[in-house]
Design a protein around this motif. Sequence first.
Motif, short mmCIF file in Angstrom:
data_model
loop_
_atom_site.label_atom_id
_atom_site.label_comp_id
_atom_site.label_asym_id
_atom_site.label_seq_id
_atom_site.Cartn_x
_atom_site.Cartn_y
_atom_site.Cartn_z
N GLN A 16 0.90 -1.08 -0.12
CA GLN A 16 -0.07 0.00 0.00
C GLN A 16 0.76 1.39 0.02
O GLN A 16 0.24 2.24 0.05
N GLU A 57 -5.63 4.14 12.90
CA GLU A 57 -4.43 3.80 11.95
C GLU A 57 -3.83 4.92 11.23
O GLU A 57 -4.49 5.47 10.70
N LYS A 97 -1.20 11.10 -2.35
CA LYS A 97 -2.47 11.60 -3.42
C LYS A 97 -3.57 12.46 -2.59
O LYS A 97 -3.80 13.62 -2.76
N LYS A 106 -4.58 16.46 -2.15
CA LYS A 106 -5.67 16.86 -2.77
C LYS A 106 -6.52 17.25 -1.55
O LYS A 106 -7.19 18.50 -1.70
N ARG A 107 -6.35 16.54 -0.35
CA ARG A 107 -7.53 16.98 0.44
C ARG A 107 -7.01 17.37 2.06
O ARG A 107 -7.60 17.69 3.10
N HIS A 163 -9.01 9.20 6.56
CA HIS A 163 -8.95 8.62 5.27
C HIS A 163 -9.48 7.49 4.85
O HIS A 163 -10.27 7.49 3.75
N HIS A 164 -10.05 6.69 5.71
CA HIS A 164 -11.07 5.52 5.36
C HIS A 164 -11.42 4.82 6.71
O HIS A 164 -10.77 5.05 7.74
N LYS A 219 -16.97 6.84 -4.32
CA LYS A 219 -17.81 6.88 -5.27
C LYS A 219 -19.16 6.03 -5.18
O LYS A 219 -20.33 6.50 -5.52
N1 CMX Z 1 -12.01 9.10 0.94
C1 CMX Z 1 -13.04 9.81 0.22
N2 CMX Z 1 -12.82 10.25 -1.06
C2 CMX Z 1 -11.62 9.94 -1.52
C3 CMX Z 1 -10.70 9.45 -1.10
C4 CMX Z 1 -10.95 9.15 0.45
N3 CMX Z 1 -9.74 8.24 1.10
N4 CMX Z 1 -9.76 9.41 -1.76
C5 CMX Z 1 -10.08 9.70 -2.86
N5 CMX Z 1 -11.34 10.31 -2.75
C6 CMX Z 1 -11.95 11.05 -3.86
C7 CMX Z 1 -11.61 12.04 -4.66
O1 CMX Z 1 -11.68 13.03 -3.80
C8 CMX Z 1 -12.24 12.02 -5.95
O2 CMX Z 1 -13.47 12.75 -5.80
P1 CMX Z 1 -13.69 13.97 -6.79
O3 CMX Z 1 -13.96 13.27 -8.20
O4 CMX Z 1 -15.14 14.28 -6.07
O5 CMX Z 1 -13.07 15.05 -6.41
C9 CMX Z 1 -12.65 10.48 -6.05
O6 CMX Z 1 -12.50 9.90 -4.96
C10 CMX Z 1 -11.68 9.72 -6.99
O7 CMX Z 1 -10.34 10.14 -6.94
P2 CMX Z 1 -9.38 10.17 -7.78
O8 CMX Z 1 -8.32 11.17 -7.75
O9 CMX Z 1 -10.03 9.79 -9.23
O10 CMX Z 1 -8.99 8.79 -7.70
P3 CMX Z 1 -7.45 8.66 -6.86
O11 CMX Z 1 -6.51 8.27 -7.75
O12 CMX Z 1 -7.20 9.56 -5.64
O13 CMX Z 1 -7.81 7.33 -6.08
C11 CMX Z 1 -8.71 5.73 -4.78
C12 CMX Z 1 -8.84 7.09 -4.81
C13 CMX Z 1 -9.78 5.61 -3.39
C14 CMX Z 1 -9.11 4.81 -5.81
C15 CMX Z 1 -7.34 5.33 -4.44
O14 CMX Z 1 -7.00 6.00 -3.16
C16 CMX Z 1 -7.48 3.83 -3.75
O15 CMX Z 1 -7.12 2.99 -4.61
N6 CMX Z 1 -7.35 3.60 -2.53
C17 CMX Z 1 -7.26 2.23 -2.04
C18 CMX Z 1 -6.06 1.83 -1.30
C19 CMX Z 1 -5.62 2.72 -0.29
O16 CMX Z 1 -6.29 3.82 0.10
N7 CMX Z 1 -4.33 2.36 0.55
C20 CMX Z 1 -3.99 3.33 1.49
C21 CMX Z 1 -4.39 2.69 2.98
C22 CMX Z 1 -3.71 1.41 3.07
C23 CMX Z 1 -3.88 0.76 4.58
O17 CMX Z 1 -4.68 1.00 5.24
O18 CMX Z 1 -3.28 -0.15 4.91
#
Ligand code: CMX
Length: 133
Positions: free
Chosen positions: A38, A53, A66, A70-71, A76-77, A119
Motif C-alpha cells: 500500500q 491507524e 495523493k 488533494k484533501r 482517510h478510510h 464514489k
Molecule cells: N475518501 C473519500 N474520497 C476519496 C478518498 C478517500 N480516502 N480518496 C479519493 N477520494 C475521492 C477523490 O477526492 C475524488 O473525488 P472527486 O472526483 O469528487 O474529486 C474521487 O474519490 C476519485 O478520486 P481520484 O483522484 O480519481 O482517484 P485517486 O487516484 O485519488 O484514487 C482511490 C482514489 C480511493 C481509488 C485510491 O486512493 C485507492 O485505490 N485507495 C485504496 C488503497 C488505499 O487507500 N491504500 C492506503 C491505505 C492502506 C492501509 O490502510 O494499509
Amino acid sequence: MKKVDHIGIAVKDIESALPYYIETLSLTLLGIEEVESQKVKVAFIDAGNIKLELLEPTNEDSPVAKFIEKRGEGIHHVAFGVTDIRSRMAELKEKGVRLLQDEPKPGAGGAQVAFMHPKSSYGVLYELCDKGE
Ligand code: CMX
C-alpha cells in the motif's frame, strides 16, 4: 460486516503526529510497521473499542500521498473487520458495489484487505479487513 476495526488517518509524518495521540490524548501505541503493498508506514493506536491507524505515505505515488496533496491530512478510510473476505467481496460486487480490486491484498498486521470506491459508498473509502479471526 462484523464491526468497525479501525479508522485510517492520513498524516504527513507519523513521528510528528504521534506525540499528539500518545502524550496529549493519552492513548497507547500498539505498533508501527511498513505496508509495502500500500506504500504506507502505519502506526496502530488503541482507542478502546476500535483502533486508529495513522498512515504516512512512503512513496510519492502512494494513494495516501495523493490524498494528502488533494484533501490535506485527516480521516482517510473506515475499515470493517470481516471473516471470509472473498465471499464478502463477491456479495458486495453482486450488490453493485465498486470494489477497487478483484483479489484481496496483504495489509497491516498480516490481514487481507480490499477497498470499496468512495464514489459507490457515498463519499467514504471503506476497507474490508480480514485477520483470519
Ligand atoms: N475518501 C473519500 N474520497 C476519496 C478518498 C478517500 N480516502 N480518496 C479519493 N477520494 C475521492 C477523490 O477526492 C475524488 O473525488 P472527486 O472526483 O469528487 O474529486 C474521487 O474519490 C476519485 O478520486 P481520484 O483522484 O480519481 O482517484 P485517486 O487516484 O485519488 O484514487 C482511490 C482514489 C480511493 C481509488 C485510491 O486512493 C485507492 O485505490 N485507495 C485504496 C488503497 C488505499 O487507500 N491504500 C492506503 C491505505 C492502506 C492501509 O490502510 O494499509
